[in-house]
Design an enzyme around this catalytic site. Structure first.
Site, PDB file in Angstrom:
ATOM      1  N   THR A 169     -40.883  21.710  27.239  1.00 16.06           N
ATOM      2  CA  THR A 169     -39.700  22.430  26.798  1.00 16.06           C
ATOM      3  C   THR A 169     -39.756  23.886  27.236  1.00 16.06           C
ATOM      4  O   THR A 169     -40.694  24.612  26.905  1.00 16.06           O
ATOM      5  CB  THR A 169     -39.578  22.353  25.267  1.00 16.06           C
ATOM      6  OG1 THR A 169     -39.567  20.975  24.877  1.00 16.06           O
ATOM      7  CG2 THR A 169     -38.293  23.025  24.800  1.00 16.06           C
ATOM      8  N   ARG A 181     -33.976  15.364  22.665  1.00 15.14           N
ATOM      9  CA  ARG A 181     -34.829  15.790  21.554  1.00 15.14           C
ATOM     10  C   ARG A 181     -34.174  15.334  20.252  1.00 15.14           C
ATOM     11  O   ARG A 181     -33.003  15.626  20.017  1.00 15.14           O
ATOM     12  CB  ARG A 181     -35.006  17.302  21.557  1.00 15.14           C
ATOM     13  CG  ARG A 181     -35.715  17.819  22.793  1.00 15.14           C
ATOM     14  CD  ARG A 181     -35.521  19.325  22.961  1.00 15.14           C
ATOM     15  NE  ARG A 181     -36.067  20.080  21.846  1.00 15.14           N
ATOM     16  CZ  ARG A 181     -37.322  20.508  21.764  1.00 15.14           C
ATOM     17  NH1 ARG A 181     -38.159  20.237  22.758  1.00 15.14           N
ATOM     18  NH2 ARG A 181     -37.738  21.205  20.738  1.00 15.14           N
ATOM     19  N   ASP A 202     -46.410  22.706  30.084  1.00 13.59           N
ATOM     20  CA  ASP A 202     -45.586  22.447  28.911  1.00 13.59           C
ATOM     21  C   ASP A 202     -44.284  21.798  29.386  1.00 13.59           C
ATOM     22  O   ASP A 202     -43.959  21.840  30.580  1.00 13.59           O
ATOM     23  CB  ASP A 202     -45.312  23.773  28.195  1.00 13.59           C
ATOM     24  CG  ASP A 202     -44.412  23.604  26.996  1.00 13.59           C
ATOM     25  OD1 ASP A 202     -44.570  22.613  26.268  1.00 13.59           O
ATOM     26  OD2 ASP A 202     -43.537  24.459  26.790  1.00 13.59           O
ATOM     27  N   GLY A 240     -45.377  18.630  22.716  1.00 10.10           N
ATOM     28  CA  GLY A 240     -45.344  18.216  21.322  1.00 10.10           C
ATOM     29  C   GLY A 240     -44.274  17.193  21.034  1.00 10.10           C
ATOM     30  O   GLY A 240     -44.165  16.702  19.906  1.00 10.10           O
TER      31      GLY A 240
END
Length: 1070
Positions: free
Chosen positions: A389, A580, A387, A661
C-alpha cells in the site's frame, strides 16, 4: 549523532508541580536546571573551538590515517628515512583537509537545522514553571500537558509529521477539569501536580496522573502535545512543560542510525590489510638482503665508508633498513584511496539528485540520495522487499464496492453512453452536500437509500459515526481508508458535519441529527478494529464497530452465521479483485449494560498499572455478540509503471518479495495486477498452517520449482527452528508474498535473507510501519507518498514513484558499481607499478634504501600526476548508454555475481602492476647501461635513469587509463592529457637552475630533465617500455572481445553499429 544527556538517567518517575519551582528542584535538582535553562537540541558534533581537535581525533580513528602518521614520525628519524618528511605530510595533510572540509560542511547544515528548530518561538506565560501559550501553526518546543485551548472543551488539532510521518490532523484534548483555565490569572493560580513516567521514546503512550484540589485525574497520550508537532486549526492553547530538551520523546527517539557499509568497503579493508602484509614481507626480504650484503660486501668498505652511528653491526643495519623500506614502499597502501572513493561517491549521489527522469512533476519531487556511501551497492541488489500500500499502489482510496445484508453493490449497470463508457452517478439532485469528485456507478445502491432500506441506512450511519475524521465537509482523516468511507457515506446522504468531545452531528437524508458520543474504542494494530458507542436522539444506545474481517467476524452473534457465510464470499470476491476490505457490525446496549461497562471502563482508564491491558480487556468485553451489517471494499490503484518495472527487474535476476499487512487474497491479486505473478505460473502455494508442525508440513509440500509462495509469517514461519526451511523454500520460488505481517516481522524477513543468503537486500516502503524494514536492509528506499515522510527520513534514497526504482538500480546502481570497480582496479595497478620499481632497485643499490625517483615526484605522483584522470573515470565512465541498460536488464548480473572487482580481479591488477614495474625498471636499466650521448658521454647515471623511468611510468599509466576509459567527456580529456602535460611542466620547473639557486639543498636534479629528454635514445627507451607494457593488454582485450565477448561488449558493438548506420542514412539523405 551525539546529544547531550539528562542528568537524571536513573529517574523512576517525573514529578512536576505548576507554579512551584522549589518543589520541582527538591525532586530533580539537575533536571530543573535543564528544564528552566536549556530547551535546546544539539545534533551538531562540533563548534569553532572543538572542531579541529575533535575532527582530527575522529580521522585518526581510521587505521590508514594512523598508519601514515606513524610513517611520518619514522621519517623524522635521520638514520631510517631516505625521504624528506614532506613526501608523507603533503598527501596526508591533503587527505585530512578534504575530509575536514566535508565534515565541516555537513556539520554546518546540522547547525542550521538545530538553529531552525531551537529558534522556533513560543510565548512563555510564566517563566518559573514554564507554562506556555502557543498560536496557530506553531511548533511545540517541549512535551506539554495540554491544560486548555481556544477551542471548546479544551480541544486542539495537531499535525505529527515530524514524529510519525503522518500528515493528517489529529485531535488532542485537555483534562476536563483544566479546560477552562484559559486566562493568565487562572493559570497563575493553577497548582496541580503531575506524577508520570520518566522520559522514554514511546510516542504512542503516556501514563500519568494529575493531582489537583484533592482529586486525581488520569493522563494519557490524548492529553499530551509532543515536541515536533504543529498546532493546526486552533487559535491558541496552553500547556505545562513535562519533558524538555533531550528528555522529550522526539529526542529520545533520535538514536544513532546503524552505519551501513558496502561489500566493496569490506573487501577493500581486507585487501589493504593484505597489501600491508605484502609490504612487510618486501621489507623483510630487502632487510635480509641488506644484512647479507653488509656482511659479505659492505664489510670490505669499512675502512673508508664506515657505518653511520649508531649502526655498529650488519644486523642493526638490516633492522634500520627494514623501517627505511617500509617508508619507501608505503605507497602500496594508498593514502588517497579512501578520500578518492568518497569524492567519486559524492559525484554519483549528485547524478541521482540531478536525474530529471526520476523527477515527479506531479508532486514536484526529485530523487534524493540521502547517503553517499552506498551507491555502488545499488548495482549488486539481489532481493527487493516491498511494501504494497502506497508503494506499489497509490494509497489514494476510492469506495468501490460494498456488501449490505447479503446483497453486493458496486457492479457496473448496463446504462452506457454512446461511446460505451459507464455513467457516473450524479448525487447532486439527491444530496446537495455530496462530494462532486466521488465516483460510483451502481444506481441500485442509491435507490436502496432512497426507498429507505433500514439495513442500507444503518450501514451508512455507521460509516458517518465510527471514525476519527475532523472538520466539516473538508474531511481530515487519519488514514486514506477512513476518508474514503466517510466520503462515501456523505454522498449517500449520511453526512458527517462536526464533532465535540461529547457529540457527533450528522445530516441524515437532509435531516440534522446529533448523537451523544459515549465512548471511543480506539483502533490499533493489535485490535485491528475501532468502535464508537453513541446514544441517538431517541435515547437508544448502540455500539458501531468496523475492522478487519478476521477479527470482527469471530465476535458476531451466532444468529449471523448464514449472513456471515454470504458476506465472507463477497469479501473473498472483493479481495480477489485486489480491493481492501473491512467488515461492519453493531450491537444494541441496554442502559444497565452500558452503566456496568462504563464503570469497568472508567476503572481501567484510571488504572496506573497495566492500563493498556485493562482497557483492551474492557474493549474485548463489550465488542461481543454483534450483528453483522456488511462489508466495504476500497480500491487502491497501482502506481504508474509498476508492472513494467517489476517485469524489468525480474529480468535482471532481482527477486521481489512483497511484505504487506493486507489479507492474502488481496495481496495475491495485487501480485497478478503488477505482473509479479502471471497466469502461466501454475504452482502457487499458500501456507495456511497455524502450528509449527503444520507450517513445516506445508513448507515440505512446496515444490522447489514453485512459481509463488504466499504465506503469513505470523503462522510460525519465522520461528527460530523454522528459519532454514523458510529461507530454502522461499528462495527457490520465483515470487514470495508475505501477508498479515507486522513491521517487526518485515524486518525479521529481511534479516533472515541477509543472514543465510549473504545477498545484497533493498527494502522500499512509504509509511512509518516500513521504517524497521528500511533500516534492516542493506539499502533502504523511501517513497514520499500519502503516509508522510517517516520512511523517507529513515531511508538511504528517496523518490516519489516505485517506477523510478528500475532507473536507480539498472542505470545509476550499475554505473556506480562499474565505475567504482574500474577505479579500484586502476588505482591498485598504478600504485604497484609505481612502488615496485623501488623493490627491484634495492637489489642493485646494495639494499641501501635508496629511492629510484626524485622525492618531489614521489610526493606528487598520487596527488597531481595520476589523481584527476582516475577520478574522472570513476565519476563519468560508462560502458553502454542509460537506455541500453534498461533495454538489456541482464547487464545488471555482473554486479550481483561480484564479477568486476573481487579477490581474483585484485590479484590480476597487482600482477599487471608488478609486470609493468619490471618492464619500467629493467628496460631502461638494460638500454641505458651501454648508451651514450651524442658527445660520447655515458647515459648510465642515476639521475638520467630516474627521469627516464619516471617519464615512462607517467606515460604508461596515462595510456592505460585512456584504454580503460569507456566513455570520454571533456573532463576526461582535460584531466588525462592535462595531467600528462602538468608532469612535464612541473618536472622542468623542479629541475631548473632558478629553484636550485634558491634552494640548493633541496633540488638535486638540476638540469637532469632537460639533458635527459633531449636524447633520442631516452625516447626510444620510453617508447619501447610503453609498447612492452601496453601491447599485451591490447592483444588480450581484442582476443577476449572476439573469442569470449561479454553482454556489454555485444550491446556496445550493437549501439555503435546503429549509431554509424544512422549516420550513413543521414549522409545519404543529405
Amino acid at each position: 549523532m551525539t546529544y547531550f544527556m539528562s542528568c537524571v538517567t536513573s529517574e523512576e518517575e517525573r514529578r512536576v508541580r505548576a507554579n512551584d519551582r522549589d518543589y520541582n528542584e527538591k525532586f530533580h535538582l539537575d533536571f530543573s536546571f535543564l528544564l528552566i535553562q536549556s530547551n535546546c537540541i544539539m545534533t551538531s558534533k562540533y563548534n569553532i573551538i572543538t572542531f579541529l581537535p575533535v575532527n582530527l581525533f575522529e580521522q585518526f580513528q581510521e587505521v590508514a590515517n594512523t598508519y601514515f602518521l606513524f610513517l611520518l614520525i619514522l621519517q623524522l628519524i635521520p638514520q631510517i628515512s631516505s625521504l624528506s618528511w614532506f613526501t608523507t605530510i603533503v598527501p596526508l595533510a591533503l587527505v585530512l583537509s578534504i575530509t575536514a572540509v566535508k565534515d565541516a560542511t555537513d556539520d554546518y547544515f546540522r547547525h542550521k537545522s538545530d538553529n531552525q528548530v531551537n529558534n522556533r518561538q513560543s510565548q512563555v506565560l510564566i517563566r518559573v514553571q514554564w507554562m506556555l501559550t502557543l498560536s496557530f501553526c506553531i511548533y511545540f518546543q517541549a512535551d506539554l500537558l495540554l491544560l486548555s485551548s481556544s477551542e471548546p472543551h479544551g480541544l486542539c488539532y495537531i499535525e505529527t509529521a515530524e514524529l510519525d510521518g503522518e500528515t493528517n490532523m489529529k485531535v488532542r484534548q485537555s483534562v476536563s477539569v483544566t479546560s477552562e483555565l484559559g486566562d493568565q490569572n487562572n493559570l497563575a493560580s493553577f497548582d496541580g501536580e503531575v506524577v508520570c513516567e520518566p522520559p522514554n521514546n514511546k510516542l504512542d503512550r503516556f501514563c500519568g496522573t494529575l493531582y489537583w484540589r484533592d482529586k486525581k485525574y488520569t493522563l494519557t497520550n490524548q492529553n499530551m502535545l509532543l515536541r515536533g508537532c504543529v498546532l493546526r486549526n486552533t487559535e491558541a492553547c496552553y500547556g505545562l512543560v513535562i519533558f524538555a530538551g533531550p528528555d522529550t520523546k522526539l529526542m529520545q527517539n533520535s538514536g544513532r542510525t546503524k552505519f551501513k557499509r558496502t561489500s566493496i568497503d569490506r573487501l577493500m579493508n581486507t585487501l589493504v590489510l593484505w597489501i600491508f602484509g605484502f609490504l612487510v614481507c618486501m621489507g623483510v626480504i630487502l632487510a635480509v638482503g641488506n644484512a647479507v650484503w653488509e656482511r659479505e660486501v659492505g664489510s670490505l668498505f669499512q675502512s673508508y665508508l664506515p657505518w653511520d652511528p649508531p649502526v655498529d653491526n650488519f644486523l642493526f643495519s638490516a633492522f634500520l633498513s627494514f623501517w627505511s623500506y617500509v617508508i619507501i614502499l608505503n605507497t602500496v597502501v594508498p593514502i588517497s584511496l579512501y578520500v578518492s572513493v568518497e569524492v567519486i561517491r559524492l559525484g554519483h549521489s549528485y547524478f541521482i539528485n540531478w536525474d530529471q527522469q526520476m523527477f515527479c512533476s506531479q508532486c514536484n519531487t526529485a530523487a534524493e540520495a540521502r547517503t553517499t556511501t552506498l551507491n555502488e551497492e545499488l548495482g549488486q541488489v539481489e532481493y527487493i522487499f516491498s511494501d504494497k500500500t502506497g508503494t506499489l499502489t497509490q494509497n489514494i482510496m476510492s469506495f468501490n464496492k460494498c456488501s449490505i445484508n447479503g446483497q453486493t453493490y458496486g457492479k457496473y449497470t448496463h446504462t452506457h453512453t454512446l461511446s460505451g463508457r459507464f455513467i457516473r452517478l450524479d448525487f447532486t439532485p439527491f444530496n446537495p452536500l455530496a462530494d462532486p469528485n466521488f465516483c460510483f456507478y451502481d444506481d441500485t445502491l442509491l435507490e436502496s437509500v432512497k426507498v429507505g432500506d433500514s439495513h442500507t441506512h444503518e450501514f451508512f450511519r455507521l460509516l458517518s459515526l465510527c471514525h476519527t475524521v475532523m472538520r466539516e465537509l473538508v474531511y481530515k482523516a487519519q488514514s486514506p481508508d477512513e476518508g474514503a468511507l466517510v466520503t462515501a457515506a456523505r454522498n449517500f446522504g449520511f453526512v458527517f458535519r462536526s464533532r465535540t468531545p461529547g457529540t457527533i452531528t450528522t445530516t441524515e437524508i437532509g435531516r440534522p441529527v446529533t448523537y451523544t458520543l459515549l465512548a471511543i474504542l480506539d483502533f490499533n494494530n493489535i485490535r485491528k478494529r475501532m468502535s464508537v458507542i453513541v446514544r441517538n436522539p431517541e435515547g437508544r444506545i448502540r455500539l458501531y464497530c468496523k475492522g478487519a474481517d478476521t477479527v470482527l467476524l469471530e465476535r458476531l452473534h451466532p444468529c449471523n452465521q448464514e449472513l456471515m457465510n454470504i458476506t465472507s464470499d463477497h469479501l473473498n470476491e472483493y479481495a480477489a479483485d485486489g480491493l481492501r476490505t473491512l467488515a461492519l457490525a453493531y450491537r444494541d446496549l441496554s442502559e444497565d449494560e452500558w452503566e456496568a461497562w462504563s464503570e469497568s471502563h472508567r476503572c481501567a482508564d484510571k488504572a496506573t498499572n497495566c492500563r493498556e491491558d485493562r482497557l483492551a480487556a474492557a474493549y474485548e468485553e463489550i465488542e461481543q455478540d454483534m450483528m453483522l451489517l456488511g462489508a466495504t471494499a476500497i480500491e487502491d490503484k497501482l502506481q504508474e509503471g509498476v508492472p513494467e518495472t517489476i517485469a524489468v527487474l525480474s529480468l535482471a535476476n532481482i527477486k521481489i518479495w512483497v511484505l504487506t499487512g493486507d489479507k492474502q487474497e488481496t495481496a495475491v491479486n495485487i501480485g497478478y495486477s503488477c505482473k509479479m505473478l502471471t497466469d502461466n505460473m501454475t504452482e502457487v502455494f499458500i501456507i495456511r498452517g497455524h502450528t509449527v508442525q503444520s507450517v513445516r508440513q506445508d513448507f515440505r509440500s512446496v515444490s522447489l520449482s514453485a512459481a509463488c509462495l504466499s504465506f503469513s509469517p505470523a503462522a510460525h514461519a519465522l520461528e527460530a527452528d523454522m528459519e532454514m526451511e523458510f529461507v530454502s523454500t522461499a528462495c527457490a520460488c520465483k515470487a514470495v508474498i508475505c501477508c498479515r505481517v507486522t513491521p517487526l516481522q518485515k524486518a525479521q524477513v529481511v534479516e533472515l535473507i541477509k543472514k543465510h543468503k549473504k545477498a545484497v537486500t533493498l527494502a522500499i516502503g512509504d509509511g512509518a510501519n516500513d521504517v524497521s524494514m528500511i533500516k534492516s536492509a542493506h539499502i533502504g528506499v523511501g517513497i514520499s507518498g500519502q503516509e508522510g515522510i517517516q520512511a523517507v527520513l529513515a531511508s538511504d534514497y528517496s523518490f516519489s514513484q516505485f517506477r523510478f526504482l528500475q532507473r536507480l538500480l539498472l542505470v545509476h546502481g550499475r554505473w556506480s558499481y562499474l565505475r567504482m570497480c574500474r577505479f579500484l582496479c586502476y588505482f591498485f595497478y598504478k600504485n604497484f607499478a609505481f612502488t615496485m620499481v623501488h623493490f627491484w632497485f634495492g637489489f642493485f643499490c646494495g639494499f641501501s634504501a635508496q629511492t629510484v625517483y626524485d622525492q618531489y615526484f614521489i610526493t606528487l605522483y598520487n596527488i597531481v600526476y595520476t589523481s584527476l584522470p582516475v577520478l574522472a573515470m570513476g565519476i563519468f565512465d560508462q560502458d553502454v548508454p542509460d537506455q541500453r541498460s534498461l533495454e538489456y536488464p541482464k547487464l545488471y548480473e555482473p554486479g550481483q555475481l561480484n564479477l568486476l572487482f573481487n579477490k581474483r580481479e585484485f590479484f590480476i591488477c597487482i600482477a599487471q602492476g608488478i609486470y609493468t614495474s619490471v618492464v619500467l625498471f629493467f628496460v631502461p636499466c638494460a638500454v641505458l647501461s651501454d648508451a651514450t650521448q651524442s658527445t660520447g658521454v655515458p647515459l648510465a647515471d642515476y639521475q638520467t635513469f630516474a627521469v627516464t623511468t619516471a617519464t615512462a611510468l607517467v606515460i604508461v599509466v596515462s595510456v592505460q587509463i585512456a584504454l580503460d576509459t569507456g566513455f570520454w567527456t571533456v573532463f576526461n580529456h582535460v584531466f588525462v592529457w592535462g595531467s600528462l602535460g602538468s608532469y612535464f611542466t612541473i618536472m622542468f620547473a623542479l629541475h631548473s637552475q632558478t629553484l636550485f639557486k634558491i634552494f640548493p639543498n633541496q633540488f638535486h636534479f638540476v638540469g637532469s630533465a632537460q639533458s635527459t629528454l633531449l636524447q633520442p635514445v631516452v625516447w626510444l627507451t620510453i617508447a619501447l617500455a610503453t609498447a612492452i607494457c601496453i601491447v599485451p593488454v591490447l592483444a588480450f582485450r581484442f582476443l577476449k572481445v572476439d573469442l569470449k565477448p561479454q553482454l556489454s561488449d555485444t550491446v556496445r558493438k550493437h549501439t555503435q553499429t546503429q549509431h554509424f548506420g544512422s549516420g550513413r542514412e543521414v549522409a545519404k539523405k543529405v
